[in-house]
Design an enzyme around this catalytic site. Structure first.
Site, PDB file in Angstrom:
ATOM      1  N   ASP A  40       0.872  -1.192   0.000  1.00 20.02           N
ATOM      2  CA  ASP A  40       0.000   0.000   0.000  1.00 20.02           C
ATOM      3  C   ASP A  40       0.903   1.234   0.000  1.00 20.02           C
ATOM      4  O   ASP A  40       2.120   1.134   0.174  1.00 20.02           O
ATOM      5  CB  ASP A  40      -0.913  -0.019   1.240  1.00 20.02           C
ATOM      6  N   SER A  41       0.292   2.394  -0.154  1.00 15.34           N
ATOM      7  CA  SER A  41       1.047   3.640  -0.055  1.00 15.34           C
ATOM      8  C   SER A  41       1.463   3.922   1.385  1.00 15.34           C
ATOM      9  O   SER A  41       2.454   4.594   1.641  1.00 15.34           O
ATOM     10  CB  SER A  41       0.178   4.803  -0.549  1.00 15.34           C
ATOM     11  N   CYS A  58      -4.428  -1.743  -1.891  1.00 19.88           N
ATOM     12  CA  CYS A  58      -4.654  -0.323  -2.142  1.00 19.88           C
ATOM     13  C   CYS A  58      -5.602  -0.225  -3.331  1.00 19.88           C
ATOM     14  O   CYS A  58      -5.292  -0.743  -4.410  1.00 19.88           O
ATOM     15  CB  CYS A  58      -3.321   0.346  -2.474  1.00 19.88           C
ATOM     16  N   CYS A  99     -11.223   2.499  -0.064  1.00 18.27           N
ATOM     17  CA  CYS A  99      -9.824   2.830   0.211  1.00 18.27           C
ATOM     18  C   CYS A  99      -9.476   2.027   1.444  1.00 18.27           C
ATOM     19  O   CYS A  99     -10.230   2.037   2.433  1.00 18.27           O
ATOM     20  CB  CYS A  99      -9.656   4.320   0.484  1.00 18.27           C
ATOM     21  N   HIS A 150      -7.443   2.448   3.699  1.00 15.17           N
ATOM     22  CA  HIS A 150      -7.243   3.236   4.931  1.00 15.17           C
ATOM     23  C   HIS A 150      -8.540   3.399   5.732  1.00 15.17           C
ATOM     24  O   HIS A 150      -8.490   3.590   6.943  1.00 15.17           O
ATOM     25  CB  HIS A 150      -6.724   4.645   4.590  1.00 15.17           C
ATOM     26  N   GLU A 157      -3.907   7.685   8.896  1.00 17.60           N
ATOM     27  CA  GLU A 157      -2.477   7.586   9.242  1.00 17.60           C
ATOM     28  C   GLU A 157      -2.231   8.200  10.628  1.00 17.60           C
ATOM     29  O   GLU A 157      -1.478   7.660  11.434  1.00 17.60           O
ATOM     30  CB  GLU A 157      -1.620   8.313   8.189  1.00 17.60           C
TER      31      GLU A 157
END
Ligand code: DGL
Length: 265
Positions: free
Chosen positions: A11-12, A75, A189, A191, A153
């Site tokens: 993932d990023s 992702c 997403c 996240h 994050e």
């Protein structure tokens, strides 16, 4: 196949951890490597060309280094833009994560579903195709948010996340035409499941959230069925493309999820 050959999640940032958790529940002694492109984070505000140039090359290096039995592009942004290029570039099986529009359409009563992803994901033709194939009798309302990615994050860094900030980030989904009729929201997403409690508290009316993670985990278990794993769980490694102070502040979150070692690619 060596028993220690890992599954590599990519993932990023930390979003892919929302796919690791249900996978670990199904494969408790599987060896995992978690790769975060911290030097390229965030993906959602990048162009298709940037993602397409970056992701297959990076995964090529990661596969060379860690020799995984399977790669999970955890992702939605990278998957909806670059999945076929990644598959073409790698000689291992690749599982992608694409918005769970099919599950949402199956669950919706009002036939109005929301797709909450990054800006890059929600504009992809891939999402048009999923909507046409699986939700042709639904109104699909899309909303992209870069802020929610940053908030996820922050949460994993141990910072407090205010529900008001989450509410502001998702307002565009519910404020526009048909927003009041949405009864099911696809978390498009990886996240966003990390903010499940905050999202549930922030919605203007009750909705069902669809997290694709458990379905991806079942797919991974299916593709690796019959393969050998170590007898006991061993610690995993988290690898980042830039090991700076920001990346180091994520070390406790990685450690708590089975990745006590943090290294730079
Ligand atoms: N976790 C990613 C996704 O599923 C991307 C977040 C970002 O880097 O913008 O789309």
């Amino acid at each position: 196949m060596e028993t220690a050959s890992p599954i590599l999640f990519f993932d990023s940032g930390v979003g892919g951890l929302s796919v690791v958790a249900p996978t670990r529940a199904l494969l408790p002694t599987a060896q995992f490597v978690y790769a975060a492109d911290t030097a390229g984070f965030p993906y959602g505000t990048k162009s298709e060309a940037e993602i397409a140039a970056r992701v297959p090359a990076l995964l090529g290096r990661l596969v060379e280094r860690y020799r995984p039995r399977l790669v999970v592009v955890a992702c939605n942004t990278a998957s909806t833009i670059a999945l076929s290029a990644v598959r073409g570039a790698l000689d291992v099986p690749v599982v992608g994560t694409v918005p769970a529009i099919k599950s949402a359409a199956e669950a919706s009563t009002t036939r109005v579903i929301g797709v909450l992803g990054t800006d890059a994901t929600v504009r992809q033709p891939y999402v048009d195709r999923l909507s046409a194939e699986f939700a042709s009798d639904c109104t699909v309302v899309r909303h992209g948010s870069a802020a929610l990615v940053v908030l996820a994050e922050a949460k994993l860094r141990g910072e407090p996340v205010a529900v008001a900030e989450v509410r502001a980030a998702i307002a565009g989904l519910f404020d526009g035409p048909h927003g009041g009729s949405i009864d099911t929201v696809v978390l498009a997403c990886t996240h966003f499941p990390l903010l499940a409690e905050e999202l549930a508290a922030a919605v203007p009316h009750p909705v069902r959230f669809v997290d694709g993670g458990p379905g991806i985990a079942r797919r991974i278990a299916h593709l690796t069925a019959g393969q050998d794993w170590p007898d006991t769980a061993r610690p995993g490694v988290a690898v980042v493309t830039r090991l700076d102070d920001a990346a180091r502040t994520l070390a406790p979150a990685f450690a708590a999820r089975g990745f006590p070692e943090l290294v730079q690619l």
